[in-house]
Every structure is written in C-alpha cells, then in structure tokens.
Write a protein that holds these residues in place. Structure first.
Motif, PDB file in Angstrom:
ATOM      1  N   ASP A 144       0.650  -1.270  -0.061  1.00  0.00           N
ATOM      2  CA  ASP A 144      -0.025  -0.151   0.138  1.00  0.00           C
ATOM      3  C   ASP A 144       0.925   1.107  -0.001  1.00  0.00           C
ATOM      4  O   ASP A 144       2.014   1.369   0.578  1.00  0.00           O
ATOM      5  CB  ASP A 144      -0.916   0.032   1.195  1.00  0.00           C
ATOM      6  CG  ASP A 144      -1.912  -0.898   1.153  1.00  0.00           C
ATOM      7  OD1 ASP A 144      -1.982  -1.687   0.194  1.00  0.00           O
ATOM      8  OD2 ASP A 144      -2.724  -1.035   2.253  1.00  0.00           O
ATOM      9  N   GLY A 145       0.195   2.303  -0.259  1.00  0.00           N
ATOM     10  CA  GLY A 145       1.124   3.738  -0.511  1.00  0.00           C
ATOM     11  C   GLY A 145       1.351   3.985   1.045  1.00  0.00           C
ATOM     12  O   GLY A 145       0.627   3.800   2.011  1.00  0.00           O
ATOM     13  N   GLY A 146       2.421   4.599   1.212  1.00  0.00           N
ATOM     14  CA  GLY A 146       3.176   5.120   2.382  1.00  0.00           C
ATOM     15  C   GLY A 146       3.634   4.068   3.412  1.00  0.00           C
ATOM     16  O   GLY A 146       3.760   4.320   4.458  1.00  0.00           O
ATOM     17  N   VAL A 147       3.601   2.828   3.019  1.00  0.00           N
ATOM     18  CA  VAL A 147       4.125   1.625   3.803  1.00  0.00           C
ATOM     19  C   VAL A 147       5.769   1.682   4.244  1.00  0.00           C
ATOM     20  O   VAL A 147       6.087   1.577   5.020  1.00  0.00           O
ATOM     21  CB  VAL A 147       3.879   0.244   3.341  1.00  0.00           C
ATOM     22  CG1 VAL A 147       2.326   0.144   3.423  1.00  0.00           C
ATOM     23  CG2 VAL A 147       4.450  -0.096   2.157  1.00  0.00           C
ATOM     24  N   GLY A 148       6.206   2.554   3.080  1.00  0.00           N
ATOM     25  CA  GLY A 148       7.882   2.699   3.177  1.00  0.00           C
ATOM     26  C   GLY A 148       8.654   1.999   2.196  1.00  0.00           C
ATOM     27  O   GLY A 148       9.801   1.618   2.382  1.00  0.00           O
ATOM     28  N   LYS A 149       7.922   1.774   0.766  1.00  0.00           N
ATOM     29  CA  LYS A 149       8.876   1.130   0.003  1.00  0.00           C
ATOM     30  C   LYS A 149       9.926   1.930  -0.721  1.00  0.00           C
ATOM     31  O   LYS A 149      10.950   1.467  -0.644  1.00  0.00           O
ATOM     32  CB  LYS A 149       7.900   0.618  -1.249  1.00  0.00           C
ATOM     33  CG  LYS A 149       6.787  -0.105  -1.128  1.00  0.00           C
ATOM     34  CD  LYS A 149       5.648  -0.374  -2.179  1.00  0.00           C
ATOM     35  CE  LYS A 149       5.214   0.888  -2.672  1.00  0.00           C
ATOM     36  NZ  LYS A 149       4.089   1.378  -1.593  1.00  0.00           N
ATOM     37  N   THR A 150       9.666   3.104  -0.976  1.00  0.00           N
ATOM     38  CA  THR A 150      10.678   3.963  -1.473  1.00  0.00           C
ATOM     39  C   THR A 150      11.987   4.305  -0.320  1.00  0.00           C
ATOM     40  O   THR A 150      12.993   4.219  -0.680  1.00  0.00           O
ATOM     41  CB  THR A 150      10.182   5.392  -1.911  1.00  0.00           C
ATOM     42  OG1 THR A 150       8.889   5.021  -2.855  1.00  0.00           O
ATOM     43  CG2 THR A 150      10.922   6.404  -2.296  1.00  0.00           C
ATOM     44  N   SER A 151      11.251   4.369   0.722  1.00  0.00           N
ATOM     45  CA  SER A 151      12.355   4.781   1.908  1.00  0.00           C
ATOM     46  C   SER A 151      13.364   3.261   1.987  1.00  0.00           C
ATOM     47  O   SER A 151      14.322   3.274   2.521  1.00  0.00           O
ATOM     48  CB  SER A 151      11.626   4.752   3.177  1.00  0.00           C
ATOM     49  OG  SER A 151      10.751   5.916   3.215  1.00  0.00           O
ATOM     50  N   ASN A 157       7.306  -2.933   7.989  1.00  0.00           N
ATOM     51  CA  ASN A 157       8.091  -1.951   8.055  1.00  0.00           C
ATOM     52  C   ASN A 157       7.520  -0.837   9.277  1.00  0.00           C
ATOM     53  O   ASN A 157       6.541  -0.975   9.748  1.00  0.00           O
ATOM     54  CB  ASN A 157       7.863  -1.149   6.994  1.00  0.00           C
ATOM     55  CG  ASN A 157       9.326   0.164   6.662  1.00  0.00           C
ATOM     56  OD1 ASN A 157      10.366  -0.247   7.413  1.00  0.00           O
ATOM     57  ND2 ASN A 157       8.965   1.050   6.225  1.00  0.00           N
ATOM     58  N   LYS A 158       8.532   0.048   9.732  1.00  0.00           N
ATOM     59  CA  LYS A 158       8.349   0.890  10.916  1.00  0.00           C
ATOM     60  C   LYS A 158       8.299   0.402  12.005  1.00  0.00           C
ATOM     61  O   LYS A 158       7.546   1.024  12.922  1.00  0.00           O
ATOM     62  CB  LYS A 158       6.944   1.598  10.531  1.00  0.00           C
ATOM     63  CG  LYS A 158       6.982   2.494   9.146  1.00  0.00           C
ATOM     64  CD  LYS A 158       5.976   3.512   8.844  1.00  0.00           C
ATOM     65  CE  LYS A 158       5.569   3.694   7.544  1.00  0.00           C
ATOM     66  NZ  LYS A 158       4.734   4.833   7.170  1.00  0.00           N
ATOM     67  N   ASP A 197      10.205   0.941  14.203  1.00  0.00           N
ATOM     68  CA  ASP A 197      10.778   1.915  15.252  1.00  0.00           C
ATOM     69  C   ASP A 197       9.291   2.796  15.775  1.00  0.00           C
ATOM     70  O   ASP A 197       9.786   3.181  17.059  1.00  0.00           O
ATOM     71  CB  ASP A 197      11.748   2.944  14.525  1.00  0.00           C
ATOM     72  CG  ASP A 197      10.748   3.718  13.419  1.00  0.00           C
ATOM     73  OD1 ASP A 197      10.732   4.695  13.533  1.00  0.00           O
ATOM     74  OD2 ASP A 197      10.814   2.859  12.335  1.00  0.00           O
ATOM     75  N   LEU A 198       8.361   2.607  15.335  1.00  0.00           N
ATOM     76  CA  LEU A 198       7.200   3.150  15.864  1.00  0.00           C
ATOM     77  C   LEU A 198       6.606   2.280  16.975  1.00  0.00           C
ATOM     78  O   LEU A 198       5.856   1.361  16.416  1.00  0.00           O
ATOM     79  CB  LEU A 198       6.146   3.410  14.947  1.00  0.00           C
ATOM     80  CG  LEU A 198       6.698   4.759  13.660  1.00  0.00           C
ATOM     81  CD1 LEU A 198       5.462   5.081  12.830  1.00  0.00           C
ATOM     82  CD2 LEU A 198       7.064   5.761  14.636  1.00  0.00           C
ATOM     83  N   SER A 239      13.060  -1.411   9.762  1.00  0.00           N
ATOM     84  CA  SER A 239      12.600  -0.147   9.715  1.00  0.00           C
ATOM     85  C   SER A 239      13.668   0.405   8.900  1.00  0.00           C
ATOM     86  O   SER A 239      14.677   0.403   9.040  1.00  0.00           O
ATOM     87  CB  SER A 239      12.770   0.482  11.187  1.00  0.00           C
ATOM     88  OG  SER A 239      13.002   1.941  11.283  1.00  0.00           O
ATOM     89  N   ALA A 240      13.019   1.219   7.946  1.00  0.00           N
ATOM     90  CA  ALA A 240      13.664   1.965   6.933  1.00  0.00           C
ATOM     91  C   ALA A 240      14.439   3.072   7.495  1.00  0.00           C
ATOM     92  O   ALA A 240      15.470   3.693   7.100  1.00  0.00           O
ATOM     93  CB  ALA A 240      12.778   2.406   5.755  1.00  0.00           C
TER      94      ALA A 240
END
Ligand code: G3D
Ligand code: MG
Length: 270
Positions: free
Chosen positions: A15-22, A124-125, A127-128, A154-155
């Motif tokens: 999904d958009g915003g999950v952190g693929k690009t990061s 991903n994420k 760290d949150l 975590s990216a």
C-alpha cells in the motif's frame, strides 16, 4: 571455484505510504544509476551483492523496481511487474489493513502476472513502538503459513533492511549450481592439480593472454619447473595469483580461491 554473473529483477509492492521508497533508499547507497520513469511512476535502482557458496561465487546484480502504490493503477503495475524474479511485499506495522492487503491484494496481483517467485514479507516502521506488537505477530504467522521469510524492519533506523534484500538474493540464486567435480575424475597428481589451477585462474581472470603472462611470471618468481613442479614453490606462486585476483576481481574471490587451491595442492599426489 566457479564465478557466475547473474541479473535479477526485484519488485517492491505494498500500500501507499508503507515505506517502499524509503526501504530502497536505505539499502541502495549508490544512486548513480537511478532512473526515474516519470510517466509510469516507476523508479529502478541497482544493487550488486556477492553470494558465496561452496565451489561457487555468485555476483548478483539486483534491479530494484519501486512501482506505484495506488491500487487503481493495476494495468500499469502489471507492465512493471512483468518479468519480476523476486518480490518484496511491504506492510506498515502501524496500519493493520496494510498487512491483510499485503497477502489478499498485492501477493495475488503479483502471482497473476509472474506466478510464484522468491518472495520476502516485510513489516516496516518497527521503530514506531505503539500498535506494532499485534501486527508483527499477525505478519509473522502469515509468513509462516505461506513459508515466506518475514522481517520486522525499519527503513528509518535501518534495522533488518539489509537482511531483507540479502535473503531475497539468496532465494533467487538458490537454483544456481555448478556441476560437481567428480572425485574420481578430478585432478589428483600435483601436475594435474597445477594444470587445473592455471586453467581455472585464466577462466576467472577473463583476459586469457594477460592471465597467462601473470601465471608465467608468478611461476618464474617461485622457481617452478613445470615438468617437475615442487609443492612449496606452487604454494608460493598461488599467493602471487591471489594478489592478481585481488586487483582484478575482488578480495573475497581471491581469498576463497587461494584457500581452495592451497587445499588441492596439499592433498595432491606427487
Ligand atoms: P511508499 O513508497 O511505500 O509509499 P514511503 O512509502 O517510503 O514514501 O514512506 C512513507 C512515509 O513513511 C514517509 O513519511 C517515510 O518517511 C515514512 N517511513 C518510511 N519508513 C519508515 C520507518 O521505518 N519508520 C518511520 N517512522 N517512518 C517511515 P513522510 O512523512 O515523508 O511521508
Ligand atoms: Mg513510494
């Protein structure tokens, strides 16, 4: 030791915003060759890794595709997915629905286009801290059910990011093998072993003429009489060959080759 150069296409989905690009940005340090295909919203990055197995070094070049995350663009994505040899499915641990979408939507869509290919799941994420425990458990049990390696990453901090790509790389080259050297037919006398090593060195060096000059020089330096090679002299020449390989190939290749050749020489019959 055999050397293989292999190129594989890897696609990240989720999904958009999950952190693929990061995740890609975190992993691919050298962005020199990055291309951005603006019209279809796809970015391709490159990463080279080396995978070492008994008798085999694989230089794997991964072309990593970051494609559009909006569900609506399925036709464009299908074009980007075509030919993918590895998949990284990404979810955001802070959003439950991205975990279910990962398998219910993204994995299905990918399999419709490329069938079953090596895949890794990523939550991903990490760290949150808030909310992530439940989704991690759900994700890990999903991975277990599907027998797909799963990473909580975590990216942002970089935690487990390298593992994701290396594991996928290993899965993608798992079927690359070398024909085993039949024990009875393998080199056995010292002269046969020398013959084998020289041929192996030339094959890996690439430039045959230059390789032969290096061999000649190193053998001369070590005082080898090719009709009656002396074990200690050959061992000395191997060091010289390794130095040449360190410069032309890589430190790792040189070290692995040297170790293996030493063993062959020590075990060879007079
Ligand atoms: P996408 O390519 O899957 O759409 P992006 O996702 O890589 O663009 O990331 C979406 C947002 O999540 C970005 O925030 C990004 O910084 C953030 N993000 C990505 N990975 C992590 C992570 O591991 N931890 C945290 N805390 N945030 C992450 P912005 O604010 O730039 O939109
Ligand atoms: Mg993106």
């Amino acid at each position: 030791m055999e050397l293989r150069e292999i190129l594989k296409k890897v696609v990240l989905l989720g999904d958009g915003g999950v952190g693929k690009t990061s995740l890609i940005a975190r992993y691919v340090i050298d962005k020199f060759d990055d291309k951005y295909i603006a019209t279809i919203g796809t970015k391709v990055s490159r990463k080279d890794i080396q995978i070492i197995r008994p008798n085999l070094i694989v230089n794997l070049r991964m072309m990593i595709w970051d494609v559009l995350g909006q569900k609506e663009y399925s036709k464009i994505r299908a074009a980007s997915l075509s030919g993918a040899q590895g998949l990284i499915l990404v979810a955001d641990l802070t959003r439950d629905e991205t975990v279910s979408n990962m398998t219910d939507f993204w994995l299905k869509e990918a399999e419709d286009v490329v069938g079953k290919v090596p895949t890794v799941l990523v939550g991903n994420k990490s760290d949150l801290a808030d909310k992530r425990e439940m989704t991690s458990t759900l994700l890990e049990s999903t991975g277990q059910k599907l027998s797909i390696p799963t990473y909580i990453a975590s990216a942002k901090t970089g935690d487990k990011v390298e593992d994701i790509f290396v594991t996928l790389g290993e899965l993608m080259v798992a079927d690359v093998t070398v024909p085993p050297l039949a024990k009875s037919e393998g080199p056995s006398t010292l002269a046969e072993v020398v013959d084998f090593i020289v041929q192996d060195f030339c094959a890996q060096y690439g430039d045959l003429e230059k390789a032969m000059l290096i061999v000649q020089h190193q053998f001369q330096e070590a005082g080898i009489d090719i009709r009656r090679p002396h074990r200690d002299a050959i061992l000395q020449a191997l060091e010289g060959l390794a130095k040449a390989e360190e410069l032309s190939l890589s430190m790792t290749v040189a070290m692995v080759n040297l170790e293996e050749r030493r063993k062959m020489i020590v075990l060879a019959k007079d």
